[in-house]
Write an enzyme that holds these catalytic residues in place. Structure first.
Site, mmCIF file in Angstrom:
data_model
loop_
_atom_site.group_PDB
_atom_site.id
_atom_site.type_symbol
_atom_site.label_atom_id
_atom_site.label_comp_id
_atom_site.label_asym_id
_atom_site.label_seq_id
_atom_site.Cartn_x
_atom_site.Cartn_y
_atom_site.Cartn_z
ATOM 1 N N PRO A 9 0.767 -1.107 -0.086
ATOM 2 C CA PRO A 9 0.044 0.107 -0.164
ATOM 3 C C PRO A 9 0.856 1.310 -0.015
ATOM 4 O O PRO A 9 1.903 1.266 0.671
ATOM 5 C CB PRO A 9 -0.884 -0.210 1.213
ATOM 6 C CG PRO A 9 -0.064 -1.150 2.194
ATOM 7 C CD PRO A 9 0.554 -2.241 1.020
ATOM 8 N N ASN A 10 0.343 2.302 -0.805
ATOM 9 C CA ASN A 10 0.748 3.266 -1.060
ATOM 10 C C ASN A 10 2.250 3.669 -1.742
ATOM 11 O O ASN A 10 2.710 4.680 -1.907
ATOM 12 C CB ASN A 10 1.003 4.216 0.559
ATOM 13 C CG ASN A 10 -0.166 4.131 1.343
ATOM 14 O OD1 ASN A 10 -1.474 4.830 0.664
ATOM 15 N ND2 ASN A 10 -0.447 3.751 2.523
ATOM 16 N N ARG A 17 5.025 10.973 -2.652
ATOM 17 C CA ARG A 17 4.728 10.779 -1.171
ATOM 18 C C ARG A 17 5.658 10.966 -0.206
ATOM 19 O O ARG A 17 7.003 10.338 -0.551
ATOM 20 C CB ARG A 17 4.279 9.020 -0.999
ATOM 21 C CG ARG A 17 4.377 8.737 0.357
ATOM 22 C CD ARG A 17 3.994 7.166 0.275
ATOM 23 N NE ARG A 17 3.989 6.690 1.583
ATOM 24 C CZ ARG A 17 4.393 5.269 2.057
ATOM 25 N NH1 ARG A 17 4.713 4.508 1.293
ATOM 26 N NH2 ARG A 17 3.915 5.074 3.407
ATOM 27 N N TYR A 22 10.869 8.999 1.000
ATOM 28 C CA TYR A 22 10.796 7.890 0.219
ATOM 29 C C TYR A 22 11.531 8.511 -1.357
ATOM 30 O O TYR A 22 11.737 7.634 -2.226
ATOM 31 C CB TYR A 22 9.511 7.524 -0.255
ATOM 32 C CG TYR A 22 8.820 6.776 1.049
ATOM 33 C CD1 TYR A 22 9.276 5.582 1.392
ATOM 34 C CD2 TYR A 22 7.764 7.502 1.572
ATOM 35 C CE1 TYR A 22 8.953 5.086 2.780
ATOM 36 C CE2 TYR A 22 7.255 6.755 2.924
ATOM 37 C CZ TYR A 22 7.840 5.764 3.227
ATOM 38 O OH TYR A 22 7.393 5.093 4.601
ATOM 39 N N ASN A 71 8.049 -5.711 -0.898
ATOM 40 C CA ASN A 71 7.914 -4.445 0.016
ATOM 41 C C ASN A 71 6.515 -4.344 0.509
ATOM 42 O O ASN A 71 5.582 -4.008 -0.219
ATOM 43 C CB ASN A 71 8.345 -3.202 -0.351
ATOM 44 C CG ASN A 71 8.330 -2.103 0.678
ATOM 45 O OD1 ASN A 71 8.018 -2.249 1.509
ATOM 46 N ND2 ASN A 71 9.260 -0.910 0.166
ATOM 47 N N ALA A 74 3.053 -0.665 4.884
ATOM 48 C CA ALA A 74 2.653 -1.001 6.291
ATOM 49 C C ALA A 74 1.960 -2.350 6.366
ATOM 50 O O ALA A 74 1.883 -2.427 7.699
ATOM 51 C CB ALA A 74 1.163 0.160 6.240
ATOM 52 N N HIS A 77 4.024 -4.557 9.121
ATOM 53 C CA HIS A 77 3.905 -4.291 10.432
ATOM 54 C C HIS A 77 2.585 -4.998 11.199
ATOM 55 O O HIS A 77 2.298 -4.674 12.429
ATOM 56 C CB HIS A 77 4.155 -2.754 11.032
ATOM 57 C CG HIS A 77 5.053 -2.310 10.188
ATOM 58 N ND1 HIS A 77 6.412 -2.675 10.313
ATOM 59 C CD2 HIS A 77 4.964 -1.338 9.366
ATOM 60 C CE1 HIS A 77 7.223 -1.848 9.424
ATOM 61 N NE2 HIS A 77 6.375 -0.974 8.921
ATOM 62 N N ASP A 84 1.746 -15.662 6.770
ATOM 63 C CA ASP A 84 1.385 -17.099 6.530
ATOM 64 C C ASP A 84 1.448 -17.572 5.019
ATOM 65 O O ASP A 84 1.925 -18.613 4.688
ATOM 66 C CB ASP A 84 -0.179 -17.218 6.739
ATOM 67 C CG ASP A 84 -0.234 -17.536 8.527
ATOM 68 O OD1 ASP A 84 0.697 -17.642 9.176
ATOM 69 O OD2 ASP A 84 -1.479 -17.506 8.859
ATOM 70 N N GLU A 95 12.614 -9.624 1.814
ATOM 71 C CA GLU A 95 11.907 -8.467 2.442
ATOM 72 C C GLU A 95 12.653 -7.163 2.188
ATOM 73 O O GLU A 95 13.762 -7.348 2.712
ATOM 74 C CB GLU A 95 11.616 -8.643 3.895
ATOM 75 C CG GLU A 95 10.950 -7.390 4.507
ATOM 76 C CD GLU A 95 10.732 -7.451 6.159
ATOM 77 O OE1 GLU A 95 11.121 -8.583 6.775
ATOM 78 O OE2 GLU A 95 10.093 -6.580 6.820
ATOM 79 N N HIS A 97 12.737 -2.734 2.403
ATOM 80 C CA HIS A 97 12.200 -1.407 2.444
ATOM 81 C C HIS A 97 13.203 -0.191 2.101
ATOM 82 O O HIS A 97 14.192 -0.398 2.231
ATOM 83 C CB HIS A 97 12.060 -1.360 3.793
ATOM 84 C CG HIS A 97 11.279 -2.205 4.534
ATOM 85 N ND1 HIS A 97 9.643 -2.290 4.283
ATOM 86 C CD2 HIS A 97 11.354 -3.528 5.146
ATOM 87 C CE1 HIS A 97 9.234 -3.385 5.178
ATOM 88 N NE2 HIS A 97 10.187 -4.036 5.536
ATOM 89 N N SER A 99 13.007 2.755 3.505
ATOM 90 C CA SER A 99 13.667 3.456 4.451
ATOM 91 C C SER A 99 14.304 2.636 5.552
ATOM 92 O O SER A 99 13.780 1.192 5.591
ATOM 93 C CB SER A 99 12.405 4.378 5.351
ATOM 94 O OG SER A 99 11.441 3.346 5.827
ATOM 95 N N ARG A 104 12.751 4.636 12.637
ATOM 96 C CA ARG A 104 11.535 5.223 12.665
ATOM 97 C C ARG A 104 10.617 4.913 13.724
ATOM 98 O O ARG A 104 11.166 4.385 14.838
ATOM 99 C CB ARG A 104 10.858 5.112 11.178
ATOM 100 C CG ARG A 104 11.783 5.467 10.262
ATOM 101 C CD ARG A 104 11.239 5.126 8.803
ATOM 102 N NE ARG A 104 9.877 6.102 8.654
ATOM 103 C CZ ARG A 104 9.052 5.867 7.691
ATOM 104 N NH1 ARG A 104 9.135 4.930 6.579
ATOM 105 N NH2 ARG A 104 7.932 6.429 7.604
ATOM 106 N N ARG A 108 7.042 0.497 13.621
ATOM 107 C CA ARG A 108 7.761 0.116 12.386
ATOM 108 C C ARG A 108 8.883 -1.146 12.683
ATOM 109 O O ARG A 108 9.258 -1.500 11.689
ATOM 110 C CB ARG A 108 8.090 1.116 11.644
ATOM 111 C CG ARG A 108 7.267 2.132 11.012
ATOM 112 C CD ARG A 108 7.415 3.366 10.092
ATOM 113 N NE ARG A 108 6.961 4.269 10.077
ATOM 114 C CZ ARG A 108 5.681 4.444 9.157
ATOM 115 N NH1 ARG A 108 5.270 3.436 8.315
ATOM 116 N NH2 ARG A 108 5.010 5.546 9.196
HETATM 117 C C1 DQA Z 1 8.260 0.951 3.781
HETATM 118 C C2 DQA Z 1 8.341 1.414 5.395
HETATM 119 C C3 DQA Z 1 6.838 0.893 5.911
HETATM 120 O O1 DQA Z 1 6.878 1.321 7.376
HETATM 121 C C4 DQA Z 1 5.848 1.943 5.483
HETATM 122 O O2 DQA Z 1 4.531 1.810 5.984
HETATM 123 C C5 DQA Z 1 5.862 2.081 3.995
HETATM 124 C C6 DQA Z 1 7.320 1.865 3.395
HETATM 125 C C7 DQA Z 1 9.641 1.394 3.207
HETATM 126 O O3 DQA Z 1 9.796 0.802 2.236
HETATM 127 O O4 DQA Z 1 10.413 2.008 3.699
HETATM 128 O O5 DQA Z 1 4.907 2.313 3.384
HETATM 129 O O6 DQA Z 1 7.976 -0.335 3.706
#
Ligand code: DQA
Length: 138
Positions: A9-10, A17, A22, A71, A74, A77, A84, A95, A97, A99, A104, A108
């Site tokens: 998401p996002n 954003r 980011y 990635n 959100a 977390h 699963d 995995e 990320h 950031s 943070r 997170r």
């Molecule tokens: C993120 C870190 C997450 O905590 C956050 O909710 C994101 C982006 C990152 O790529 O740094 O949406 O996954």
């Protein structure tokens, strides 16, 4: 080798954003460069803001592809379901990320993905995805 990048998401808003966290590049721009950088990899990309669609994609590719770079944003977390799904499939998942989530907010610092992922790469900006691809190439 076939690799699937899955963004949660996002992350469709990258470039717009919170650029101080980011960056200014859209994922589409970055993905084009990634494909040029790794011509030997069959690289695909999927993004969704919906948890179930992310689980669906993991199930869809998770028995055939060489690797998944995830990635979960959100949902990292919060999502027992994504954790699963990773456990259920045979394709290894890295995995990533953008950031450094450990620098943070405390919420997170928890990840439902890390215990079931092959490895974790975080804090290198978009380069985190490059590093994940390199890790699959060995
Ligand atoms: C993120 C870190 C997450 O905590 C956050 O909710 C994101 C982006 C990152 O790529 O740094 O949406 O996954």
């Amino acid at each position: 080798m076939k690799l699937m990048i899955i963004n949660g998401p996002n992350l469709n808003l990258l470039g717009k954003r919170e650029p101080e966290v980011y960056g200014n590049t859209t994922f589409e721009e970055y993905f084009k460069k990634l494909k040029q950088k790794f011509p030997e990899v069959e690289l695909e990309y999927f993004q969704s803001n919906i948890e179930g669609e992310l689980i669906q994609k993991i199930q869809e590719v998770g028995f055939d592809y060489g690797g998944i770079i995830l990635n979960a944003a959100a949902y990292t977390h919060t999502s027992v379901g994504i954790g699963d799904a990773i456990k259920a499939v045979t394709t290894p998942v890295i995995e990533v990320h953008i950031s450094n989530t450990h620098q943070r907010e405390e919420y997170r610092h928890v990840s439902y993905i890390s215990p079931v992922a092959k490895g974790v790469i975080l804090g290198f900006g978009l380069q985190s995805y490059d590093l994940a691809i390199q890790s699959f190439l060995g």
